[in-house]
Design an enzyme around this catalytic site. Structure first.
Site, PDB file in Angstrom:
ATOM      1  N   HIS A   1      44.133 -35.699  38.341  1.00 52.87           N
ATOM      2  CA  HIS A   1      44.212 -36.331  39.665  1.00 52.87           C
ATOM      3  C   HIS A   1      43.011 -37.231  39.966  1.00 52.87           C
ATOM      4  CE1 HIS A   1      47.377 -33.533  40.027  1.00 52.87           C
ATOM      5  NE2 HIS A   1      46.672 -32.503  40.424  1.00 52.87           N
TER       6      HIS A   1
ATOM      7  N   THR B   1      64.869 -21.800  38.575  1.00 50.67           N
ATOM      8  CA  THR B   1      64.638 -20.588  39.382  1.00 50.67           C
ATOM      9  C   THR B   1      63.151 -20.380  39.640  1.00 50.67           C
ATOM     10  OG1 THR B   1      64.572 -19.299  37.336  1.00 50.67           O
ATOM     11  CG2 THR B   1      66.696 -19.413  38.481  1.00 50.67           C
TER      12      THR B   1
HETATM   13  P1  NAP Z   1      57.461 -20.324  37.052  1.00 48.61           P
HETATM   14  O1  NAP Z   1      57.574 -19.973  38.494  1.00 48.61           O
HETATM   15  O2  NAP Z   1      56.903 -19.311  36.108  1.00 48.61           O
HETATM   16  O3  NAP Z   1      58.935 -20.723  36.569  1.00 48.61           O
HETATM   17  C1  NAP Z   1      59.247 -20.916  35.222  1.00 48.61           C
HETATM   18  C2  NAP Z   1      60.708 -21.266  35.104  1.00 48.61           C
HETATM   19  O4  NAP Z   1      61.010 -21.377  33.716  1.00 48.61           O
HETATM   20  C3  NAP Z   1      61.634 -20.230  35.676  1.00 48.61           C
HETATM   21  O5  NAP Z   1      62.726 -20.878  36.277  1.00 48.61           O
HETATM   22  C4  NAP Z   1      62.098 -19.478  34.456  1.00 48.61           C
HETATM   23  O6  NAP Z   1      63.357 -18.941  34.751  1.00 48.61           O
HETATM   24  C5  NAP Z   1      62.160 -20.602  33.424  1.00 48.61           C
HETATM   25  N1  NAP Z   1      62.054 -20.144  32.046  1.00 48.61           N
HETATM   26  C6  NAP Z   1      61.092 -19.357  31.502  1.00 48.61           C
HETATM   27  N2  NAP Z   1      61.329 -19.171  30.200  1.00 48.61           N
HETATM   28  C7  NAP Z   1      62.465 -19.838  29.908  1.00 48.61           C
HETATM   29  C8  NAP Z   1      63.226 -20.026  28.736  1.00 48.61           C
HETATM   30  N3  NAP Z   1      62.892 -19.455  27.570  1.00 48.61           N
HETATM   31  N4  NAP Z   1      64.321 -20.796  28.806  1.00 48.61           N
HETATM   32  C9  NAP Z   1      64.711 -21.361  29.967  1.00 48.61           C
HETATM   33  N5  NAP Z   1      64.027 -21.219  31.117  1.00 48.61           N
HETATM   34  C10 NAP Z   1      62.917 -20.475  31.089  1.00 48.61           C
HETATM   35  O7  NAP Z   1      56.641 -21.643  36.833  1.00 48.61           O
HETATM   36  P2  NAP Z   1      56.422 -22.851  37.860  1.00 48.61           P
HETATM   37  O8  NAP Z   1      55.270 -22.518  38.731  1.00 48.61           O
HETATM   38  O9  NAP Z   1      57.719 -23.193  38.499  1.00 48.61           O
HETATM   39  O10 NAP Z   1      55.934 -24.002  36.894  1.00 48.61           O
HETATM   40  C11 NAP Z   1      56.808 -24.747  36.069  1.00 48.61           C
HETATM   41  C12 NAP Z   1      56.005 -25.864  35.389  1.00 48.61           C
HETATM   42  O11 NAP Z   1      55.465 -26.706  36.392  1.00 48.61           O
HETATM   43  C13 NAP Z   1      54.800 -25.356  34.587  1.00 48.61           C
HETATM   44  O12 NAP Z   1      54.595 -26.223  33.486  1.00 48.61           O
HETATM   45  C14 NAP Z   1      53.640 -25.509  35.568  1.00 48.61           C
HETATM   46  O13 NAP Z   1      52.415 -25.661  34.913  1.00 48.61           O
HETATM   47  C15 NAP Z   1      54.043 -26.771  36.287  1.00 48.61           C
HETATM   48  N6  NAP Z   1      53.474 -26.923  37.632  1.00 48.61           N
HETATM   49  C16 NAP Z   1      53.747 -26.005  38.602  1.00 48.61           C
HETATM   50  C17 NAP Z   1      53.226 -26.174  39.875  1.00 48.61           C
HETATM   51  C18 NAP Z   1      53.539 -25.206  40.977  1.00 48.61           C
HETATM   52  O14 NAP Z   1      53.101 -25.471  42.100  1.00 48.61           O
HETATM   53  N7  NAP Z   1      54.250 -24.124  40.737  1.00 48.61           N
HETATM   54  C19 NAP Z   1      52.414 -27.293  40.152  1.00 48.61           C
HETATM   55  C20 NAP Z   1      52.164 -28.221  39.135  1.00 48.61           C
HETATM   56  C21 NAP Z   1      52.703 -28.020  37.897  1.00 48.61           C
HETATM   57  P3  NAP Z   1      64.008 -17.674  34.007  1.00 48.61           P
HETATM   58  O15 NAP Z   1      63.002 -16.583  34.025  1.00 48.61           O
HETATM   59  O16 NAP Z   1      65.242 -17.421  34.811  1.00 48.61           O
HETATM   60  O17 NAP Z   1      64.320 -18.147  32.651  1.00 48.61           O
END
Ligand code: NAP
Length: 485
Positions: free
Chosen positions: A239, A19
């Site tokens: 990178h 999500t």
């Molecule tokens: P985000 O928008 O904060 O999403 C986090 C996700 O984790 C949500 O789906 C959340 O859903 C879930 N979550 C949180 N706590 C949880 C738990 N206890 N159990 C199960 N699910 C849980 O973060 P994001 O931006 O998508 O980033 C995700 C990862 O990718 C991070 O490590 C980030 O550093 C990396 N990353 C992101 C980007 C980017 O462009 N966004 C780029 C490079 C790397 P619920 O709240 O429904 O649990």
């Protein structure tokens, strides 16, 4: 030129954090594009997992909206409904015990099992442990972990340790999405599929290398996250280090994951420590719009939004050829490129023959974005009468022009990397020892800043960065290339 799409094997892909922002913006739209291209087979199942309590239909509706928003897809797209049928959802808290049995019941026998950890790194251990405990992952399963992989050597080691308790290195896919970019892979093709460059690819013929990753956006929106990392952690350690490795590495004996990664690791280990005088850090100022300090909501912040540095690779091939790296936010243009400046010919036969025009060194510019392609600058005689006048011209190859319309539709890095996970090909993923070696080189730089407490140099938004960065090259009698897209 028609590209060939080879479907991957049937798979179950579980996306933890389904999500979240990354899943919505990149992973799910990327999978959709692979589906449309025919690469995702009918026997593929995608299972979203996160704490949000919802059913399959709600997850599918959310995914539909995400694909329309981020995948440039229109509402009535005929393939979308077919794609969404492949999607399921299980509510799971990574730190709790609920939902895991349900997840296990959805996993099928005889297909590839992959688990994408698109969650905060603090949850990696919880998920790995519960996948093992509930007997969901086996020896053939693959896990995909996102950046940042640690914030220093110690935390990267801790993450590697936690993952290695349940998975072998061959099962762990550490994403650096730069490696999935078409042009980044082209670096290897250009170097190792042509005889032309390799004999010249060393300190004897190359004067210096410039690697630039410039962005026009600031950190607004993710200011507090960025303020904790800065340009060195966000761009250089991962990178830019990967780009440097691909330019500097020895030819691997084979295009095979460990052969390639062994060579990259040797480059990282050969990096000399960087003296503080050879690094310039910058912070963009307010200029009508909020400056870095406002964007980061931290008026005392000493975090850099720009960094330029001179890096030396201490081995036979590169002794005496510096690599200049620079990256920053709110710069003049959005561009990523690698410029290789060759040495001037040892002797000019034209100088005493009344030739006009300065001979200039050859340059090879590899454009990663935008406008992916290569540009080789060569000297020629200016056409027409008037004697021997030398002029430098670009032999410009934009891949989209050279390869036809299909090349313009290049696969996004995430799509390619996810398909590589299913195929079991780790070549474009970082190995644990590579990540640790990169942190081992970066840590002393960051420690010196923390101890020195110096503020980064201010620079104007829309500029090329702080003036001090110019000095870094001027001192060596060289100049940065202009930042332009
Ligand atoms: P985000 O928008 O904060 O999403 C986090 C996700 O984790 C949500 O789906 C959340 O859903 C879930 N979550 C949180 N706590 C949880 C738990 N206890 N159990 C199960 N699910 C849980 O973060 P994001 O931006 O998508 O980033 C995700 C990862 O990718 C991070 O490590 C980030 O550093 C990396 N990353 C992101 C980007 C980017 O462009 N966004 C780029 C490079 C790397 P619920 O709240 O429904 O649990």
């Amino acid at each position: 030129m028609v590209s060939r799409v080879i479907p991957v094997e049937d798979f179950d892909l579980v996306i933890f954090g389904a999500t979240g922002d990354l899943a919505r913006r990149k992973i799910l739209p990327g999978l959709y594009r692979r589906f449309v291209s025919g690469q995702m087979p009918d026997g593929a199942q995608i299972i979203g997992a996160a704490r949000t309590d919802q059913d399959d239909a709600a997850f599918q509706a959310e995914t539909r909206a995400a694909i329309i928003e981020f995948g440039k897809v229109t509402e009535g797209d005929a393939d979308l409904d077919r794609f969404l049928k492949h999607l399921h959802y299980v509510a799971i808290d990574a730190k709790g015990e609920g939902g895991w049995k349900e997840l296990k019941s959805k996993m099928r026998e005889g297909v590839v099992h992959a688990f994408y950890f698109s969650v905060a790194p603090s949850l990696f251990g919880d998920i790995a442990e519960r996948l093992a405990k509930h007997d969901i992952a086996d020896d053939d399963s693959r896990i995909v972990v996102e950046k940042p992989f640690g914030r220093d050597l110690e935390s990267a080691r801790a993450l590697n340790k936690v993952l290695s308790q349940h998975f072998d290195e061959q099962q762990i896919y550490r994403i650096d999405h730069y490696l999935g970019k078409e042009t980044v892979q082209n670096l290897m093709a250009v170097r190792f599929a042509n005889i032309l460059f390799e004999p010249l690819w060393n300190a004897q013929y190359i004067d210096h290398v410039q690697i630039t990753v410039a962005e026009t956006v600031g950190v607004g929106g993710r200011g507090s996250y960025y303020d904790n990392s800065g340009a060195i952690r966000d761009m250089v350690q991962n990178h830019m280090m990967q780009l440097l490795c691909l330019i500097a590495m020895e030819p691997p004996y084979h295009f095979d994951p460990d052969a390639v990664r062994d060579e990259k690791l040797k480059v990282i280990r050969a990096l000399e420590p960087v003296a503080p005088t050879e690094i310039v850090r910058g912070q963009y100022q307010a200029n009508g719009e909020p400056g870095y300090l406002e964007d980061a909501e931290n008026p005392q912040s000493r975090t850099e939004s720009y960094i330029a540095m001179k890096v030396r690779v201490s081995n036979w091939r590169w002794q005496g050829t510096p690599f200049y790296l620079r990256t920053g936010k709110k710069l003049r243009a959005r561009t990523s490129e690698i410029a290789i400046t060759f040495k001037e010919p040892p002797h000019s036969i034209f100088e005493d023959a009344g030739a006009a025009g300065e001979p200039k060194a050859n340059e090879l510019i590899i454009r990663l974005q935008p406008n992916e392609g290569m540009d080789l600058k060569v000297m020629i005689k200016e056409p027409g009468p008037g004697g021997m006048r030398l002029v430098q011209v670009p032999l410009d190859m934009t891949f989209a022009d050279a390869l036809g319309p299909d090349a313009a539709d290049v696969t996004d890095a995430y799509e390619r990397l996810i398909m590589d996970v299913i195929r079991g090909n780790q070549t474009l993923f970082m190995r644990g020892d590579e990540v640790e070696a990169a942190w081992a080189w970066t840590d002393p730089i960051i420690q010196a800043w923390d101890e020195g407490k110096a503020r980064p140099e201010p620079y104007d938004p829309g500029s090329s960065g702080p003036d001090e960065a110019l000095g870094l090259m001027h001192r060596d009698g060289r100049r940065w290339r202009e930042i332009r897209s």
